[in-house]
Design an enzyme around this catalytic site. Sequence first.
Site, PDB file in Angstrom:
ATOM      1  N   LYS A  22       1.838  35.423  27.153  1.00  0.00           N
ATOM      2  CA  LYS A  22       1.308  36.586  26.415  1.00  0.00           C
ATOM      3  C   LYS A  22       0.455  37.435  27.350  1.00  0.00           C
ATOM      4  CE  LYS A  22      -2.530  36.174  23.785  1.00  0.00           C
ATOM      5  NZ  LYS A  22      -3.592  37.157  24.054  1.00  0.00           N
ATOM      6  N   ASN A  23      -0.437  36.805  28.086  1.00  0.00           N
ATOM      7  CA  ASN A  23      -1.408  37.566  28.863  1.00  0.00           C
ATOM      8  C   ASN A  23      -0.860  38.130  30.164  1.00  0.00           C
ATOM      9  OD1 ASN A  23      -3.132  37.120  26.797  1.00  0.00           O
ATOM     10  ND2 ASN A  23      -4.341  35.545  27.821  1.00  0.00           N
ATOM     11  N   ARG A  92      -6.828  43.916  21.339  1.00  0.00           N
ATOM     12  CA  ARG A  92      -7.722  44.346  22.407  1.00  0.00           C
ATOM     13  C   ARG A  92      -6.928  44.859  23.614  1.00  0.00           C
ATOM     14  NH1 ARG A  92     -12.227  44.328  24.747  1.00  0.00           N
ATOM     15  NH2 ARG A  92     -12.357  43.805  26.952  1.00  0.00           N
ATOM     16  N   CYS A 116     -11.361  39.877  18.930  1.00  0.00           N
ATOM     17  CA  CYS A 116     -11.574  38.823  17.938  1.00  0.00           C
ATOM     18  C   CYS A 116     -13.057  38.432  17.961  1.00  0.00           C
ATOM     19  CB  CYS A 116     -10.665  37.653  18.205  1.00  0.00           C
ATOM     20  SG  CYS A 116     -10.505  37.242  19.931  1.00  0.00           S
ATOM     21  N   ARG A 121     -16.815  41.838  23.302  1.00  0.00           N
ATOM     22  CA  ARG A 121     -15.684  42.404  24.044  1.00  0.00           C
ATOM     23  C   ARG A 121     -15.919  43.867  24.404  1.00  0.00           C
ATOM     24  NH1 ARG A 121     -11.479  38.822  22.807  1.00  0.00           N
ATOM     25  NH2 ARG A 121     -10.611  39.324  24.832  1.00  0.00           N
ATOM     26  N   PRO A 122     -17.042  44.196  25.017  1.00  0.00           N
ATOM     27  CA  PRO A 122     -17.303  45.600  25.370  1.00  0.00           C
ATOM     28  C   PRO A 122     -16.303  46.127  26.391  1.00  0.00           C
ATOM     29  CG  PRO A 122     -18.868  44.162  26.459  1.00  0.00           C
ATOM     30  CD  PRO A 122     -18.073  43.294  25.528  1.00  0.00           C
ATOM     31  N   ILE A 123     -16.229  47.451  26.531  1.00  0.00           N
ATOM     32  CA  ILE A 123     -15.313  48.015  27.528  1.00  0.00           C
ATOM     33  C   ILE A 123     -16.085  48.879  28.535  1.00  0.00           C
ATOM     34  CG2 ILE A 123     -13.290  47.987  25.999  1.00  0.00           C
ATOM     35  CD1 ILE A 123     -13.702  51.036  25.628  1.00  0.00           C
ATOM     36  N   ASP A 305      -9.676  29.760  27.518  1.00  0.00           N
ATOM     37  CA  ASP A 305      -8.679  29.710  26.426  1.00  0.00           C
ATOM     38  C   ASP A 305      -8.270  28.279  26.090  1.00  0.00           C
ATOM     39  OD1 ASP A 305      -6.921  32.758  27.416  1.00  0.00           O
ATOM     40  OD2 ASP A 305      -8.841  32.393  26.434  1.00  0.00           O
ATOM     41  N   ARG A 396      -0.417  35.471  16.814  1.00  0.00           N
ATOM     42  CA  ARG A 396      -0.655  36.498  17.852  1.00  0.00           C
ATOM     43  C   ARG A 396      -0.177  35.993  19.215  1.00  0.00           C
ATOM     44  NH1 ARG A 396      -6.542  39.155  17.945  1.00  0.00           N
ATOM     45  NH2 ARG A 396      -5.573  40.026  19.823  1.00  0.00           N
TER      46      ARG A 396
HETATM   47  C1  EPZ Z   1      -8.530  38.190  28.968  1.00  0.00           C
HETATM   48  O1  EPZ Z   1      -9.438  38.835  28.093  1.00  0.00           O
HETATM   49  C2  EPZ Z   1      -7.566  37.419  28.084  1.00  0.00           C
HETATM   50  N1  EPZ Z   1      -6.868  38.336  27.198  1.00  0.00           N
HETATM   51  C3  EPZ Z   1      -8.343  36.398  27.247  1.00  0.00           C
HETATM   52  O2  EPZ Z   1      -7.396  35.653  26.491  1.00  0.00           O
HETATM   53  C4  EPZ Z   1      -9.071  35.455  28.201  1.00  0.00           C
HETATM   54  O3  EPZ Z   1      -9.833  34.538  27.441  1.00  0.00           O
HETATM   55  C5  EPZ Z   1      -9.986  36.271  29.117  1.00  0.00           C
HETATM   56  O4  EPZ Z   1      -9.209  37.265  29.825  1.00  0.00           O
HETATM   57  C6  EPZ Z   1     -10.682  35.400  30.151  1.00  0.00           C
HETATM   58  O5  EPZ Z   1      -9.744  34.711  30.900  1.00  0.00           O
HETATM   59  C7  EPZ Z   1      -5.762  38.979  27.657  1.00  0.00           C
HETATM   60  O6  EPZ Z   1      -5.376  38.837  28.805  1.00  0.00           O
HETATM   61  C8  EPZ Z   1      -5.048  39.857  26.681  1.00  0.00           C
HETATM   62  P1  EPZ Z   1     -12.577  39.489  30.451  1.00  0.00           P
HETATM   63  P2  EPZ Z   1     -10.431  40.003  28.647  1.00  0.00           P
HETATM   64  O7  EPZ Z   1     -12.660  40.950  30.600  1.00  0.00           O
HETATM   65  O8  EPZ Z   1      -9.764  40.750  29.714  1.00  0.00           O
HETATM   66  C9  EPZ Z   1     -17.047  40.782  29.519  1.00  0.00           C
HETATM   67  C10 EPZ Z   1      -6.410  34.780  24.570  1.00  0.00           C
HETATM   68  O9  EPZ Z   1      -6.765  33.892  23.798  1.00  0.00           O
HETATM   69  N2  EPZ Z   1     -16.711  42.202  29.684  1.00  0.00           N
HETATM   70  O10 EPZ Z   1     -12.195  38.646  31.645  1.00  0.00           O
HETATM   71  O11 EPZ Z   1     -10.980  40.720  27.487  1.00  0.00           O
HETATM   72  C11 EPZ Z   1     -16.402  40.150  28.292  1.00  0.00           C
HETATM   73  O12 EPZ Z   1     -17.144  40.444  27.121  1.00  0.00           O
HETATM   74  C12 EPZ Z   1      -7.423  35.790  25.058  1.00  0.00           C
HETATM   75  O13 EPZ Z   1      -5.245  34.928  25.021  1.00  0.00           O
HETATM   76  C13 EPZ Z   1     -17.745  43.142  29.656  1.00  0.00           C
HETATM   77  O14 EPZ Z   1     -18.911  42.801  29.488  1.00  0.00           O
HETATM   78  O15 EPZ Z   1     -11.583  39.099  29.264  1.00  0.00           O
HETATM   79  C14 EPZ Z   1     -16.420  38.679  28.619  1.00  0.00           C
HETATM   80  O16 EPZ Z   1     -17.685  38.131  28.275  1.00  0.00           O
HETATM   81  C15 EPZ Z   1      -8.802  35.534  24.471  1.00  0.00           C
HETATM   82  N3  EPZ Z   1     -17.442  44.460  29.818  1.00  0.00           N
HETATM   83  C16 EPZ Z   1     -16.251  38.661  30.153  1.00  0.00           C
HETATM   84  O17 EPZ Z   1     -16.489  40.008  30.591  1.00  0.00           O
HETATM   85  C17 EPZ Z   1     -16.161  44.888  30.010  1.00  0.00           C
HETATM   86  O18 EPZ Z   1     -15.951  46.108  30.181  1.00  0.00           O
HETATM   87  C18 EPZ Z   1     -14.878  38.265  30.624  1.00  0.00           C
HETATM   88  O19 EPZ Z   1     -13.952  38.981  29.837  1.00  0.00           O
HETATM   89  C19 EPZ Z   1     -15.124  43.926  30.031  1.00  0.00           C
HETATM   90  C20 EPZ Z   1     -15.429  42.586  29.873  1.00  0.00           C
END
Ligand code: EPZ
Length: 415
Positions: A22-23, A92, A116, A121-123, A305, A396
């Site tokens: 998926k990812n 997301r 979720c 999940r900020p951007i 995960d 999902r």
């Molecule tokens: C990806 O999410 C995956 N989703 C997640 O899988 C996975 O758990 C995660 O990476 C970590 O490996 C997909 O690939 C679709 P991050 P992502 O940005 O990209 C913070 C699943 O179950 N952050 O690496 O959203 C964030 O809040 C899902 O398949 C900011 O603060 O994860 C988190 O605490 C769940 N600001 C940390 O970074 C931002 O602008 C890491 O999140 C972006 C992120």
Amino acid sequence: MDAVRIYGGKCLEGQTTIQGSKNASLPILAATLLIEGTCEIENCPEISDVYHMLRLLKSLGCKVEREGTLVRVNTEKLSECDMPSDSVGVMRSSIMLLGALLARTGRVCMEYPGGCVIGQRPINLHLQSLRKMGVVIEENETEFCAEAAKLKGAVLNLPFVSVGVTENAILTAVLAEGETIIKPAAREPEIQALCEFLQCAGAKIEGSGSDCLTIRGVNRLYPARYRIPADRIVAGTYLSACMCAGGRVFLRDAPVHHMESVLTRAVEMGAAIDYEADGILVTGRDHRAVCHTLSTGCYPAFPTDMQSPFMVIMALSDQGGSIEETVFENRFRIVPELCRMGADITVHGNTAYISSSKLHGAIVQAEELRGGAALVIAALAAEGTSIVTNRHYIDRGYEDIVLSLRQLGASLELA
Ligand code: EPZ
């Protein structure tokens, strides 16, 4: 019918083929927007997050065809239009369209993406990186508009590793003017797959799999055909199910080279794993009388995960253990539900302390994807009947988990 009833206590026997990731699928489907012509993506999983991504691509004017797990995306008639909020809102990964659309059309308006309950999940880092690459972004409470006459390469020094930010930055950089450096870049296999796909299309990317990516913008990318790698988290989920329910399962196509941290911990916690040419044979042995400690982290550390499924393994082990969650701030949502099944788990800060316990059937509620899968695993091992509600969260990321588990000898049905 958005639930699954599980009659616990049955061992698993047989084999299952691990679906495409998926990812990896989601960012690669977003990347097709960068390419004029038809891309062919093989082994694309039939899950609702991919359905929503394909719906978003269609809403942007792409022609999308699907034959089983082969997806064709033609972007020649890409039109600049808003994306359907009901798809953006539930997934997301829609944020990943931002960089690709900007590179192709120069302007994108979209609602803030959903996600979720595992964290805010900020951007902010996504938007910060885009601004450094010449994007002008106007934000209001519900949506934002991003515009860029010409994307420019930049040095992106990130405060910490983010999978999504790394992916968005790659998608923005491959057609930008000049060179982009991303550090620390995420090293996940899904990032490596995205880089491979883009390199097949003509992108200039160096450092894939390392914590520093260098991307030199090119003028154009060309249609490519790419096979999505197997999903390491789905493989880990079925491994966990076998460890909890007991029995012996062959996980065909399991991407063992991407599962080292998970397989190492699984063996420490009592699994026997035989490596075959096309997968792994897992025997869920009796749990080792060892008190386990786990800490999640960025790849190649133990993946967040897999945290919820391993919480169930720990609860069923002889000595229990503890799990520290370092990636998301709210990823222990299944603790109250597991406690309703007889688990003895307490949470202090970002660490869960799990005592050994016997699980019994209960009605429990899934609140997000991986936690929902973990509740199913717990129900397989529990004594008696359980009902896991909100099955749509599980759909999902998992292709027909009920059918797959039933084919492995589990007793469960839609409810
Ligand atoms: C990806 O999410 C995956 N989703 C997640 O899988 C996975 O758990 C995660 O990476 C970590 O490996 C997909 O690939 C679709 P991050 P992502 O940005 O990209 C913070 C699943 O179950 N952050 O690496 O959203 C964030 O809040 C899902 O398949 C900011 O603060 O994860 C988190 O605490 C769940 N600001 C940390 O970074 C931002 O602008 C890491 O999140 C972006 C992120």
